[in-house]
Design a protein around this motif. Structure first.
Motif, PDB file in Angstrom:
ATOM      1  N   ILE A  61      10.689  35.867  35.120  1.00  8.59           N
ATOM      2  CA  ILE A  61       9.416  35.589  34.461  1.00  8.59           C
ATOM      3  C   ILE A  61       9.293  34.098  34.186  1.00  8.59           C
ATOM      4  O   ILE A  61      10.267  33.356  34.240  1.00  8.59           O
ATOM      5  CB  ILE A  61       9.263  36.387  33.146  1.00  8.59           C
ATOM      6  CG1 ILE A  61      10.414  36.087  32.180  1.00  8.59           C
ATOM      7  CG2 ILE A  61       9.168  37.875  33.435  1.00  8.59           C
ATOM      8  CD1 ILE A  61      10.287  36.755  30.829  1.00  8.59           C
ATOM      9  N   SER A  62       8.079  33.679  33.866  1.00  9.48           N
ATOM     10  CA  SER A  62       7.831  32.271  33.588  1.00  9.48           C
ATOM     11  C   SER A  62       8.267  31.911  32.176  1.00  9.48           C
ATOM     12  O   SER A  62       8.351  32.767  31.289  1.00  9.48           O
ATOM     13  CB  SER A  62       6.341  31.948  33.758  1.00  9.48           C
ATOM     14  OG  SER A  62       5.602  32.531  32.704  1.00  9.48           O
ATOM     15  N   LEU A  63       8.511  30.624  31.989  1.00  7.08           N
ATOM     16  CA  LEU A  63       8.875  30.125  30.666  1.00  7.08           C
ATOM     17  C   LEU A  63       7.743  30.331  29.662  1.00  7.08           C
ATOM     18  O   LEU A  63       7.988  30.500  28.468  1.00  7.08           O
ATOM     19  CB  LEU A  63       9.254  28.650  30.733  1.00  7.08           C
ATOM     20  CG  LEU A  63      10.574  28.342  31.451  1.00  7.08           C
ATOM     21  CD1 LEU A  63      10.744  26.843  31.628  1.00  7.08           C
ATOM     22  CD2 LEU A  63      11.756  28.914  30.694  1.00  7.08           C
ATOM     23  N   CYS A  64       6.509  30.338  30.140  1.00  8.34           N
ATOM     24  CA  CYS A  64       5.356  30.533  29.244  1.00  8.34           C
ATOM     25  C   CYS A  64       5.433  31.861  28.504  1.00  8.34           C
ATOM     26  O   CYS A  64       5.105  31.936  27.318  1.00  8.34           O
ATOM     27  CB  CYS A  64       4.050  30.457  30.029  1.00  8.34           C
ATOM     28  SG  CYS A  64       3.721  28.828  30.705  1.00  8.34           S
ATOM     29  N   LYS A  65       5.864  32.921  29.200  1.00 10.59           N
ATOM     30  CA  LYS A  65       5.992  34.225  28.552  1.00 10.59           C
ATOM     31  C   LYS A  65       7.038  34.194  27.446  1.00 10.59           C
ATOM     32  O   LYS A  65       6.900  34.848  26.423  1.00 10.59           O
ATOM     33  CB  LYS A  65       6.391  35.305  29.565  1.00 10.59           C
ATOM     34  CG  LYS A  65       5.250  35.916  30.288  1.00 10.59           C
ATOM     35  CD  LYS A  65       5.666  37.213  30.930  1.00 10.59           C
ATOM     36  CE  LYS A  65       4.411  37.840  31.489  1.00 10.59           C
ATOM     37  NZ  LYS A  65       4.583  39.155  31.970  1.00 10.59           N
ATOM     38  N   ILE A  66       8.069  33.421  27.657  1.00  7.78           N
ATOM     39  CA  ILE A  66       9.175  33.366  26.715  1.00  7.78           C
ATOM     40  C   ILE A  66       8.829  32.496  25.513  1.00  7.78           C
ATOM     41  O   ILE A  66       9.277  32.759  24.393  1.00  7.78           O
ATOM     42  CB  ILE A  66      10.440  32.852  27.425  1.00  7.78           C
ATOM     43  CG1 ILE A  66      10.769  33.780  28.599  1.00  7.78           C
ATOM     44  CG2 ILE A  66      11.615  32.774  26.463  1.00  7.78           C
ATOM     45  CD1 ILE A  66      11.716  33.207  29.595  1.00  7.78           C
ATOM     46  N   THR A  67       7.993  31.505  25.716  1.00  8.48           N
ATOM     47  CA  THR A  67       7.618  30.587  24.634  1.00  8.48           C
ATOM     48  C   THR A  67       6.979  31.329  23.475  1.00  8.48           C
ATOM     49  O   THR A  67       7.251  31.026  22.313  1.00  8.48           O
ATOM     50  CB  THR A  67       6.673  29.491  25.166  1.00  8.48           C
ATOM     51  OG1 THR A  67       7.368  28.764  26.184  1.00  8.48           O
ATOM     52  CG2 THR A  67       6.256  28.544  24.067  1.00  8.48           C
ATOM     53  N   ARG A  68       6.157  32.319  23.744  1.00  5.34           N
ATOM     54  CA  ARG A  68       5.535  33.099  22.661  1.00  5.34           C
ATOM     55  C   ARG A  68       6.603  33.774  21.818  1.00  5.34           C
ATOM     56  O   ARG A  68       6.547  33.770  20.593  1.00  5.34           O
ATOM     57  CB  ARG A  68       4.571  34.136  23.219  1.00  5.34           C
ATOM     58  CG  ARG A  68       3.877  34.926  22.117  1.00  5.34           C
ATOM     59  CD  ARG A  68       2.800  35.856  22.692  1.00  5.34           C
ATOM     60  NE  ARG A  68       2.015  36.444  21.636  1.00  5.34           N
ATOM     61  CZ  ARG A  68       2.337  37.568  21.003  1.00  5.34           C
ATOM     62  NH1 ARG A  68       3.434  38.211  21.303  1.00  5.34           N
ATOM     63  NH2 ARG A  68       1.555  38.039  20.055  1.00  5.34           N
ATOM     64  N   GLY A  69       7.593  34.349  22.467  1.00  6.13           N
ATOM     65  CA  GLY A  69       8.683  34.992  21.737  1.00  6.13           C
ATOM     66  C   GLY A  69       9.461  34.001  20.901  1.00  6.13           C
ATOM     67  O   GLY A  69       9.857  34.284  19.766  1.00  6.13           O
ATOM     68  N   SER A  70       9.662  32.815  21.445  1.00  2.00           N
ATOM     69  CA  SER A  70      10.371  31.774  20.709  1.00  2.00           C
ATOM     70  C   SER A  70       9.610  31.382  19.447  1.00  2.00           C
ATOM     71  O   SER A  70      10.197  31.205  18.377  1.00  2.00           O
ATOM     72  CB  SER A  70      10.564  30.559  21.619  1.00  2.00           C
ATOM     73  OG  SER A  70      11.249  29.539  20.953  1.00  2.00           O
ATOM     74  N   LYS A  71       8.294  31.281  19.568  1.00  2.00           N
ATOM     75  CA  LYS A  71       7.468  30.944  18.404  1.00  2.00           C
ATOM     76  C   LYS A  71       7.544  32.036  17.345  1.00  2.00           C
ATOM     77  O   LYS A  71       7.581  31.748  16.151  1.00  2.00           O
ATOM     78  CB  LYS A  71       6.014  30.715  18.829  1.00  2.00           C
ATOM     79  CG  LYS A  71       5.807  29.430  19.585  1.00  2.00           C
ATOM     80  CD  LYS A  71       4.352  29.284  19.995  1.00  2.00           C
ATOM     81  CE  LYS A  71       4.151  28.018  20.820  1.00  2.00           C
ATOM     82  NZ  LYS A  71       2.774  27.889  21.294  1.00  2.00           N
ATOM     83  N   ILE A  72       7.566  33.276  17.773  1.00  2.00           N
ATOM     84  CA  ILE A  72       7.672  34.396  16.837  1.00  2.00           C
ATOM     85  C   ILE A  72       8.960  34.283  16.027  1.00  2.00           C
ATOM     86  O   ILE A  72       8.965  34.436  14.808  1.00  2.00           O
ATOM     87  CB  ILE A  72       7.614  35.748  17.585  1.00  2.00           C
ATOM     88  CG1 ILE A  72       6.213  35.991  18.132  1.00  2.00           C
ATOM     89  CG2 ILE A  72       8.057  36.902  16.692  1.00  2.00           C
ATOM     90  CD1 ILE A  72       6.118  37.154  19.107  1.00  2.00           C
ATOM     91  N   LEU A  73      10.064  33.994  16.707  1.00  2.00           N
ATOM     92  CA  LEU A  73      11.358  33.939  16.033  1.00  2.00           C
ATOM     93  C   LEU A  73      11.523  32.699  15.158  1.00  2.00           C
ATOM     94  O   LEU A  73      12.380  32.686  14.271  1.00  2.00           O
ATOM     95  CB  LEU A  73      12.490  34.028  17.059  1.00  2.00           C
ATOM     96  CG  LEU A  73      12.571  35.346  17.826  1.00  2.00           C
ATOM     97  CD1 LEU A  73      13.720  35.319  18.814  1.00  2.00           C
ATOM     98  CD2 LEU A  73      12.703  36.530  16.878  1.00  2.00           C
ATOM     99  N   LYS A  74      10.732  31.680  15.385  1.00  2.00           N
ATOM    100  CA  LYS A  74      10.794  30.479  14.540  1.00  2.00           C
ATOM    101  C   LYS A  74      10.054  30.679  13.221  1.00  2.00           C
ATOM    102  O   LYS A  74      10.266  29.921  12.275  1.00  2.00           O
ATOM    103  CB  LYS A  74      10.217  29.276  15.287  1.00  2.00           C
ATOM    104  CG  LYS A  74      11.138  28.777  16.377  1.00  2.00           C
ATOM    105  CD  LYS A  74      10.529  27.618  17.123  1.00  2.00           C
ATOM    106  CE  LYS A  74      11.463  27.207  18.253  1.00  2.00           C
ATOM    107  NZ  LYS A  74      10.865  26.188  19.109  1.00  2.00           N
ATOM    108  N   ASN A  75       9.227  31.702  13.146  1.00  2.00           N
ATOM    109  CA  ASN A  75       8.470  31.995  11.930  1.00  2.00           C
ATOM    110  C   ASN A  75       9.383  32.768  10.973  1.00  2.00           C
ATOM    111  O   ASN A  75       9.741  33.915  11.236  1.00  2.00           O
ATOM    112  CB  ASN A  75       7.225  32.814  12.267  1.00  2.00           C
ATOM    113  CG  ASN A  75       6.423  33.225  11.068  1.00  2.00           C
ATOM    114  OD1 ASN A  75       6.798  32.959   9.924  1.00  2.00           O
ATOM    115  ND2 ASN A  75       5.317  33.900  11.309  1.00  2.00           N
ATOM    116  N   LYS A  76       9.743  32.148   9.864  1.00  2.00           N
ATOM    117  CA  LYS A  76      10.685  32.783   8.931  1.00  2.00           C
ATOM    118  C   LYS A  76      10.139  34.074   8.319  1.00  2.00           C
ATOM    119  O   LYS A  76      10.903  34.893   7.820  1.00  2.00           O
ATOM    120  CB  LYS A  76      11.087  31.814   7.830  1.00  2.00           C
ATOM    121  CG  LYS A  76       9.945  31.416   6.918  1.00  2.00           C
ATOM    122  CD  LYS A  76      10.395  30.481   5.828  1.00  2.00           C
ATOM    123  CE  LYS A  76       9.184  30.173   4.969  1.00  2.00           C
ATOM    124  NZ  LYS A  76       9.487  29.465   3.782  1.00  2.00           N
TER     125      LYS A  76
END
Length: 86
Positions: A61-76
């Motif tokens: 998959i593309s990095l773009c799909k993963i970026t959303r997940g990364s943002k979710i996990l950065k939200n405390k």
């Protein structure tokens, strides 16, 4: 769009994994089930420390799909983060 509260109540009332699996197969298309399963896998992989590039290679998959997940996990305050940390 908010998730229908009745639907959430129905899902939370299902106490068998087999019944929940059948319920999900009934209301979601195979593509939707694949998408939600992939989202969950990549969130777990991110949480476990895999790099975005490794996850992209692992699932093709593309990095773009993963970026959303990364943002979710950065939200405390993320519910996903709370579940993964428990």
């Amino acid at each position: 769009m908010a998730i229908d509260q009745d639907l959430l109540k129905v899902i939370s009332s299902i106490d068998s994994l087999d019944d929940m699996n059948h319920f999900f197969e009934d209301i979601f298309t195979p593509a939707e089930l694949d998408d939600i399963s992939l989202r969950w896998k990549l969130l777990k992989d991110l949480h476990n420390g895999l790099t975005q590039r490794k996850i992209a290679e692992k699932y093709g998959i593309s990095l773009c799909k993963i970026t959303r997940g990364s943002k979710i996990l950065k939200n405390k305050d993320s519910a996903v983060l709370k579940v993964l940390n428990s």
